[in-house]
Design an enzyme around this catalytic site. Structure first.
Site, PDB file in Angstrom:
ATOM      1  N   CYS A 103       0.821  -1.226   0.000  1.00 34.51           N
ATOM      2  CA  CYS A 103       0.000   0.000   0.000  1.00 34.51           C
ATOM      3  C   CYS A 103       0.852   1.271   0.000  1.00 34.51           C
ATOM      4  CB  CYS A 103      -0.934  -0.003   1.201  1.00 34.51           C
ATOM      5  SG  CYS A 103      -1.899  -1.494   1.307  1.00 34.51           S
ATOM      6  N   HIS A 245      -3.110   6.922   2.388  1.00 28.32           N
ATOM      7  CA  HIS A 245      -3.625   5.610   1.986  1.00 28.32           C
ATOM      8  C   HIS A 245      -4.956   5.386   2.698  1.00 28.32           C
ATOM      9  CE1 HIS A 245      -4.175   1.479   1.277  1.00 28.32           C
ATOM     10  NE2 HIS A 245      -3.769   1.070   2.458  1.00 28.32           N
ATOM     11  N   ASN A 275     -10.424  -0.049   0.714  1.00 29.26           N
ATOM     12  CA  ASN A 275      -8.959  -0.002   0.632  1.00 29.26           C
ATOM     13  C   ASN A 275      -8.537  -0.590  -0.719  1.00 29.26           C
ATOM     14  OD1 ASN A 275      -6.230  -0.607   0.814  1.00 29.26           O
ATOM     15  ND2 ASN A 275      -6.308  -1.223   2.957  1.00 29.26           N
TER      16      ASN A 275
HETATM   17  O1  UT7 Z   1      -3.776  -1.545   3.614  1.00 34.13           O
HETATM   18  C1  UT7 Z   1      -2.916  -2.099   4.542  1.00 34.13           C
HETATM   19  C2  UT7 Z   1      -3.137  -1.508   5.859  1.00 34.13           C
HETATM   20  N1  UT7 Z   1      -4.274  -2.152   6.499  1.00 34.13           N
HETATM   21  C3  UT7 Z   1      -4.806  -1.586   7.538  1.00 34.13           C
HETATM   22  O2  UT7 Z   1      -4.409  -0.518   7.906  1.00 34.13           O
HETATM   23  C4  UT7 Z   1      -5.896  -2.321   8.290  1.00 34.13           C
HETATM   24  C5  UT7 Z   1      -5.669  -2.111   9.761  1.00 34.13           C
HETATM   25  N2  UT7 Z   1      -6.634  -2.782  10.614  1.00 34.13           N
HETATM   26  C6  UT7 Z   1      -7.953  -2.473  10.691  1.00 34.13           C
HETATM   27  O3  UT7 Z   1      -8.428  -1.637   9.954  1.00 34.13           O
HETATM   28  C7  UT7 Z   1      -8.775  -3.109  11.762  1.00 34.13           C
HETATM   29  O4  UT7 Z   1      -7.940  -3.841  12.624  1.00 34.13           O
HETATM   30  C8  UT7 Z   1      -9.890  -4.062  11.218  1.00 34.13           C
HETATM   31  C9  UT7 Z   1     -10.960  -3.264  10.511  1.00 34.13           C
HETATM   32  C10 UT7 Z   1      -9.293  -5.077  10.254  1.00 34.13           C
HETATM   33  C11 UT7 Z   1     -10.539  -4.790  12.381  1.00 34.13           C
HETATM   34  O5  UT7 Z   1     -11.094  -3.852  13.298  1.00 34.13           O
HETATM   35  P1  UT7 Z   1     -10.863  -4.012  14.864  1.00 34.13           P
HETATM   36  O6  UT7 Z   1     -11.603  -2.936  15.521  1.00 34.13           O
HETATM   37  O7  UT7 Z   1      -9.375  -4.099  15.083  1.00 34.13           O
HETATM   38  O8  UT7 Z   1     -11.587  -5.385  15.163  1.00 34.13           O
HETATM   39  P2  UT7 Z   1     -10.950  -6.720  15.797  1.00 34.13           P
HETATM   40  O9  UT7 Z   1     -10.132  -7.423  14.764  1.00 34.13           O
HETATM   41  O10 UT7 Z   1     -10.320  -6.395  17.112  1.00 34.13           O
HETATM   42  O11 UT7 Z   1     -12.245  -7.538  16.054  1.00 34.13           O
HETATM   43  C12 UT7 Z   1     -13.218  -7.137  17.040  1.00 34.13           C
HETATM   44  C13 UT7 Z   1     -14.378  -8.098  16.977  1.00 34.13           C
HETATM   45  C14 UT7 Z   1     -13.927  -9.565  17.011  1.00 34.13           C
HETATM   46  O12 UT7 Z   1     -14.917 -10.282  17.729  1.00 34.13           O
HETATM   47  P3  UT7 Z   1     -14.655 -10.731  19.253  1.00 34.13           P
HETATM   48  O13 UT7 Z   1     -13.423 -11.574  19.207  1.00 34.13           O
HETATM   49  O14 UT7 Z   1     -14.459  -9.450  19.998  1.00 34.13           O
HETATM   50  O15 UT7 Z   1     -15.897 -11.476  19.593  1.00 34.13           O
HETATM   51  C15 UT7 Z   1     -13.974  -9.978  15.566  1.00 34.13           C
HETATM   52  O16 UT7 Z   1     -14.209 -11.368  15.416  1.00 34.13           O
HETATM   53  O17 UT7 Z   1     -15.062  -7.942  15.746  1.00 34.13           O
HETATM   54  C16 UT7 Z   1     -15.161  -9.191  15.075  1.00 34.13           C
HETATM   55  N3  UT7 Z   1     -15.089  -8.936  13.651  1.00 34.13           N
HETATM   56  C17 UT7 Z   1     -16.192  -8.681  12.920  1.00 34.13           C
HETATM   57  N4  UT7 Z   1     -17.494  -8.609  13.244  1.00 34.13           N
HETATM   58  C18 UT7 Z   1     -18.361  -8.325  12.250  1.00 34.13           C
HETATM   59  C19 UT7 Z   1     -14.001  -8.877  12.855  1.00 34.13           C
HETATM   60  N5  UT7 Z   1     -14.364  -8.594  11.599  1.00 34.13           N
HETATM   61  C20 UT7 Z   1     -15.716  -8.473  11.613  1.00 34.13           C
HETATM   62  C21 UT7 Z   1     -16.673  -8.188  10.623  1.00 34.13           C
HETATM   63  N6  UT7 Z   1     -17.967  -8.120  10.986  1.00 34.13           N
HETATM   64  N7  UT7 Z   1     -16.336  -7.951   9.341  1.00 34.13           N
END
Ligand code: UT7
Length: 381
Positions: A103, A245, A275
């Site tokens: 990216c 980005h 993204n």
């Molecule tokens: O381009 C390269 C650079 N990439 C980035 O910069 C991406 C960076 N990361 C992010 O944007 C975020 O970490 C994500 C959007 C990928 C995830 O968001 P988050 O707030 O960090 O969520 P998490 O991974 O901590 O997940 C929180 C909860 C989990 O459930 P539990 O374990 O708390 O029960 C996940 O299983 O949300 C759940 N979860 C979802 N729920 C509904 C994860 N993805 C989803 C989803 N829909 N799509």
């Protein structure tokens, strides 16, 4: 810029994986993304974006010295997507290569082209960011598939004696975080014929540790932007617009807070495109120009971050070359279309000629042509 017509909304996604519009919007800011059709690829999107950039700059394909395409989703390891685009443009005087920095790729590529111009070895470059992320995301992984989309953006860079243009660039990498975000590919990995690797990742599918990348992103944005501003001899307060980005709206809000900048200074269009990896910065730049947020003389900053880990910040002073203002004439527009038509004819004709030569050699086994073809075939590796 160029994006596919097909829109995939958050509601559409909730029919594929266990997610919801509410979760995606509140955690990422993304509402929809574009998905390539069967006929589209990274090269077709990149070519369309490059053609539009040439129209805006009123530059002819034959004037291009260098084409760099930043991408992580090239159709092939080789030929490069940039070469396919060069062929499609009929840019017969250009060198072409792909640049792999995930990216961050577009900012890296912009800096490489700038340095080539500054060194005097070339005068005109086309820099493209193009991706078809939909082909490499794991559509069963709700943590990643909701984030990504397809698209391309391109710019034309020209040598100029006017002050301004690209003023500084900070390019960095931290390979110790290479396991946090990646796309293992076929070729040099020997997986014994299996798709699933020992570390649990799949060949040809993207993987990401979202939480770690999230923290890394905020840190490098807030560190590297002021470094780029300082290297350009200005401060962040002088920067009119930051074009980052487009990964996650929460990342940009946190980075704005860390930099003590109003978040409206960060351009965003990820609500509509998600993204798009290396394509996101040139696409956001295009939208910013279309919205009238970029004027001559403005200081702009770009910041990319992602797989590698890699990151890159850059400061430029926007200036529209005088030539592009007045003479974007109908004549050059037609000359460009002629170049594209000739280029596609040349590709088709070359392929057919090679086929015909082989067929003739088979039909006339004793002929000189046949002997020549046999010699070529025998000497092939
Ligand atoms: O381009 C390269 C650079 N990439 C980035 O910069 C991406 C960076 N990361 C992010 O944007 C975020 O970490 C994500 C959007 C990928 C995830 O968001 P988050 O707030 O960090 O969520 P998490 O991974 O901590 O997940 C929180 C909860 C989990 O459930 P539990 O374990 O708390 O029960 C996940 O299983 O949300 C759940 N979860 C979802 N729920 C509904 C994860 N993805 C989803 C989803 N829909 N799509």
């Amino acid at each position: 810029m160029a994006v596919p017509d097909r829109v995939l909304s958050n509601d559409d996604l909730s029919a594929i994986v266990d997610t919801s519009d509410e979760w995606i919007v509140s955690r990422t800011g993304i509402r929809e993304r574009r998905i390539a059709s069967e006929r589209e690829s990274t090269a077709t999107l990149g070519l369309k974006a490059a053609q539009r950039a040439l129209d805006v700059a009123d530059v002819l394909p034959v004037e291009i010295d260098l084409i760099i395409c930043a991408t992580s989703t090239s159709e092939n390891i080789f030929p490069s997507t940039a070469s396919v685009i060069q062929g499609g443009l009929g840019a017969t005087q250009a060198g072409a290569f792909d640049l792999s920095a995930a990216c961050s790729g577009f900012v890296y590529a912009l800096n490489m082209a700038t340095q080539s111009i500054r060194a005097g070895s070339i005068r005109t470059a086309v820099v493209i960011g193009a991706e078809t992320m939909s082909r490499v995301v794991n559509w069963q992984d709700r943590g990643t598939c909701i984030l990504f989309g397809d698209g391309a953006g391109a710019v034309v860079l020209k040598a100029s004696s006017e002050p301004g243009g690209i003023l500084s660039a900070i390019l960095r990498s931290d390979g110790t975080g290479s396991d946090l975000l990646g796309l293992p590919t076929f070729g040099s990995i020997d997986a014994g014929g299996a798709d699933l690797l020992e570390n649990g990742h799949r060949l040809g599918k993207m993987h990401m540790n979202g939480g770690e990348v999230f923290k890394f992103a905020i840190r490098v944005i807030s560190e590297s932007l002021p470094q780029a501003a300082q290297a350009a001899g200005i401060t962040m307060n002088d920067v009119k617009l930051i074009v980052p980005h487009q990964a996650n709206a929460r990342i940009l809000q946190s980075a704005a807070r860390a930099l003590k900048l109003d978040e409206t200074r960060f351009m965003t269009n990820l609500d509509r495109y998600g993204n798009t990896s290396a394509a996101s910065i040139p696409m956001a730049l295009c939208d910013a120009i279309a919205q009238g947020r970029v004027q001559d003389g403005d200081y702009l900053a770009f910041v990319g971050f992602g797989g590698g880990l890699s990151w890159a910040s850059m400061v430029m002073r926007w200036g529209t070359p005088a030539a592009a203002l007045g003479s974007a004439g109908r004549f050059n527009w037609q000359r460009r279309r002629l170049s594209y038509a000739t280029a596609s004819g040349r590709t088709w004709f070359g392929r057919e000629l090679r086929r015909l030569r082989r067929a003739m050699a088979r039909m006339l086994p004793g002929s000189r042509l046949s002997r020549l073809q046999r010699e070529i075939d025998e000497n092939l590796p």
